[in-house]
Design a protein around this motif. Sequence first.
Motif, PDB file in Angstrom:
ATOM      1  N   ARG A  21       0.822  -1.208   0.000  1.00  0.00           N
ATOM      2  CA  ARG A  21       0.000   0.000   0.000  1.00  0.00           C
ATOM      3  C   ARG A  21       0.860   1.262   0.000  1.00  0.00           C
ATOM      4  O   ARG A  21       0.605   2.213  -0.730  1.00  0.00           O
ATOM      5  N   TRP A  55      -8.834   0.573   2.842  1.00  0.00           N
ATOM      6  CA  TRP A  55      -8.014   0.533   4.043  1.00  0.00           C
ATOM      7  C   TRP A  55      -8.862   0.132   5.258  1.00  0.00           C
ATOM      8  O   TRP A  55      -8.487  -0.733   6.046  1.00  0.00           O
ATOM      9  N   ARG A  69      -3.656  -4.351  -2.272  1.00  0.00           N
ATOM     10  CA  ARG A  69      -3.147  -3.277  -1.416  1.00  0.00           C
ATOM     11  C   ARG A  69      -2.391  -2.235  -2.262  1.00  0.00           C
ATOM     12  O   ARG A  69      -2.473  -1.044  -2.011  1.00  0.00           O
ATOM     13  N   GLY A  73      -3.355   1.710  -2.640  1.00  0.00           N
ATOM     14  CA  GLY A  73      -2.347   2.728  -2.385  1.00  0.00           C
ATOM     15  C   GLY A  73      -2.190   3.696  -3.542  1.00  0.00           C
ATOM     16  O   GLY A  73      -2.021   4.902  -3.334  1.00  0.00           O
TER      17      GLY A  73
END
Length: 94
Positions: A21, A55, A69, A73
């Motif tokens: 992320r 998240w 992830r 991100g």
Amino acid sequence: CHQEPSRALLIDGLPSLLCARCLGTFAGGAAAFLIPACLSKRFVLGLLATGAAAWLVEAASQPWPAEVRLLAGVALGVALAAPAAEACRPRVLC
């Protein structure tokens, strides 16, 4: 999170130094400065909401694969860097 090998991308069999992320956030932030067109506020807020929701959902459930992830991100990185990138773009007067 950076100490968890399951949260890192494997590059040539070795885990990256950052979690997926965070790596995506930095990559998305850099991409925001490379995107030539300005992004609408609605699109940026949608990216921010998507990244934040991913998240929060992951925090309440099982860890997601590193690739998911990474994408979350990237969404966060673009959304967070877009205002600064827009402010740095030169203005052309016609």
